[in-house]
Design a protein around this motif. Sequence first.
Motif, mmCIF file in Angstrom:
data_model
loop_
_atom_site.group_PDB
_atom_site.id
_atom_site.type_symbol
_atom_site.label_atom_id
_atom_site.label_comp_id
_atom_site.label_asym_id
_atom_site.label_seq_id
_atom_site.Cartn_x
_atom_site.Cartn_y
_atom_site.Cartn_z
ATOM 1 N N ALA A 15 0.759 -1.329 -0.045
ATOM 2 C CA ALA A 15 -0.168 0.019 -0.135
ATOM 3 C C ALA A 15 1.002 1.175 -0.043
ATOM 4 C CB ALA A 15 -0.895 -0.098 1.281
ATOM 5 N N CYS A 16 0.184 2.369 -0.691
ATOM 6 C CA CYS A 16 0.983 3.628 -0.510
ATOM 7 C C CYS A 16 0.159 4.382 0.341
ATOM 8 C CB CYS A 16 0.658 4.159 -2.110
ATOM 9 S SG CYS A 16 1.321 6.048 -1.942
ATOM 10 N N ASN A 17 1.047 4.983 1.448
ATOM 11 C CA ASN A 17 0.241 5.489 2.515
ATOM 12 C C ASN A 17 0.386 7.184 2.590
ATOM 13 O OD1 ASN A 17 -1.639 5.530 4.653
ATOM 14 N ND2 ASN A 17 0.092 5.590 5.972
ATOM 15 N N SER A 19 0.212 10.400 4.392
ATOM 16 C CA SER A 19 -0.058 11.282 5.801
ATOM 17 C C SER A 19 -0.151 12.936 5.370
ATOM 18 C CB SER A 19 0.591 10.661 6.749
ATOM 19 O OG SER A 19 0.528 9.438 7.118
ATOM 20 N N SER A 66 -5.190 11.203 6.514
ATOM 21 C CA SER A 66 -4.291 10.472 5.930
ATOM 22 C C SER A 66 -5.158 9.827 4.857
ATOM 23 C CB SER A 66 -3.549 9.197 6.778
ATOM 24 O OG SER A 66 -4.768 8.417 7.023
ATOM 25 N N GLU A 68 -4.693 6.554 2.268
ATOM 26 C CA GLU A 68 -4.273 5.180 1.999
ATOM 27 C C GLU A 68 -4.494 4.719 0.818
ATOM 28 O OE1 GLU A 68 -3.364 0.912 4.086
ATOM 29 O OE2 GLU A 68 -5.197 2.063 4.637
ATOM 30 N N ILE A 70 -4.273 1.834 -1.682
ATOM 31 C CA ILE A 70 -4.269 0.222 -1.767
ATOM 32 C C ILE A 70 -3.839 -0.119 -3.076
ATOM 33 C CG2 ILE A 70 -5.123 -1.951 -1.181
ATOM 34 C CD1 ILE A 70 -4.615 -0.080 1.281
ATOM 35 N N LYS A 229 -6.704 0.740 11.367
ATOM 36 C CA LYS A 229 -6.155 2.100 10.941
ATOM 37 C C LYS A 229 -7.195 3.168 11.514
ATOM 38 C CE LYS A 229 -3.024 0.218 7.782
ATOM 39 N NZ LYS A 229 -2.363 0.430 6.422
ATOM 40 N N TYR A 258 -14.300 5.115 2.608
ATOM 41 C CA TYR A 258 -13.794 4.003 1.899
ATOM 42 C C TYR A 258 -14.259 3.989 0.428
ATOM 43 C CZ TYR A 258 -12.654 2.337 6.652
ATOM 44 O OH TYR A 258 -12.347 2.232 8.055
ATOM 45 N N ALA A 271 -8.796 2.750 -1.931
ATOM 46 C CA ALA A 271 -8.252 3.806 -0.909
ATOM 47 C C ALA A 271 -9.152 3.988 0.049
ATOM 48 C CB ALA A 271 -8.258 5.035 -1.932
#
Length: 513
Positions: A15-17, A19, A66, A68, A70, A229, A258, A271
């Motif tokens: 995953a690319c997270n 923040s 944040s 996230e 996916i 999370k 989501y 995401a």
Amino acid sequence: MLRQFLITGLAALAACNISCSGNNTKNADAAAEVDSIAADSIVTAVAKDELWPDTTYQSAAVINYSVEIIDSAAHLKWDSHNEYEDREGVLTFRGGHRRDANYGGRLDSVPTRVEKEWSFQTAYDSRQTRFGLWGGGSGWTGQPLYIAKTGEIAVGSLCSNVYFIDFKTGKATRPALPTHNPIKGTISLDPKYDNLYVGQGVPGEQPFGAMVFDLKAHKEVQFIGRDPKAMRGWNAFDSSPVVAGGFLFWPGENGALYKYARSQGKLSLVAAFRYRVNGMAPGIENSLCVYGSHGFFGDNRGNVICINLQTMHPVWHYNIEDDVDGSIVCSVEDGVTYLYAGCEIDKRGAEGMAHLVKLNARNGKLIWQADYPCKRCDYGSKTLDGGFYCTPLLGSGDCKDLLFANICRNGAGGTGWASGQFLAINKLTGKQTYMVKLRHHAWSSPVSFMAPNGEMYVFTGDAGGYVYLIKGSTGEVIFSQLMANNFESSPVVVGNVAVVGTRQNGIHKFVIR
């Protein structure tokens, strides 16, 4: 029974997270004047709901969030086609993207009465949970769906089942689907796939979260459990999810929004947007309103937020000061896109002003604010908040300049403590055109019917079980009668019919004649 804990398994996925704090806004407040800017490389031209430039306004600086990612490849595949326009019926809360209840209710003459054609009895859940006994029927928002291709009503119940009912006869058409926990919100049908999305509202038992049912197989195929999370621990999903851009968007009461890719019998997380404002992680109970590539929601801390659904980054923030349970409604007026939203008296204490606001959807700027003194009071063993629980109704026909809403005053302003009011508001000025006193407080959202002469009539119910038929232009009560129990749920409209559930264990079909 298959239970796939989709979210809790995501930690193992690549995953690319991203923040972010509100201090990294790309544009300052001067960006509020860039409404004429051409779209950037992400945006493509569309025929109807326009996709706006990827702009962030200074007001969003208060949001700590944040994003996230996916699946970065799927994340940017935005399809501007509105899938709800291809499907007859009512598949999500208030009908579609704009949450405007544009059901097309039609009458063949000027109406004089409301008749009950059938009642369907749900089961009754007598479990004593730590949040009380929930029984059956349907609660807030609890709107039924209408499946045109099969002629069925589908509705989630407080008894923990999803029912399928023949629209004409009121008889069950197939076995109920068990969800194990009370359903308070409005279920949602996918406009492309035979998927049913159901959010659980109260944890009668564990696990507790959201569910996907494959209606081809008529069984549960996926369970979306606790998100480790998430910034808030309450895992209810009262929001009715909506499809936009080819994705399903589902807000949670855990402080997250989501974004899912869909296929038959499956959702795949693409995401997630998770956020706090002023150190608090609020919950989202209302249903996401969508215009083009932008989504709008309110939360239980008074934050009204616009999200770019392509990037999942916030665009603007507006503080309405208190809990927003009713869904935001989008309206395009003289080429400008506006939003209508109302709040309650909850977080600010026992008494205060409930606000009904009109905002510019593009930048979140306030157009007008109407204030109503309301109280929070004890009602039996429960505390009853004052203010707006309903989703506002846009006027049409001879009422095109009006906005309608139910409000719970709870004794403030000289009203009876248990009484509610039906309000007609001028959309241009925010001034009240008239008020109709209801016999009890009202959480249910009003719906409309159009007569052949262009006159609009409004159908609504209150918490005492009374139904009302009101002439929209004048407030004249054409019909008022005790016809069931507590109408917390909002009706769905089909032709000259309204179908709505009540507390206890009833789903009812009302015909406007």
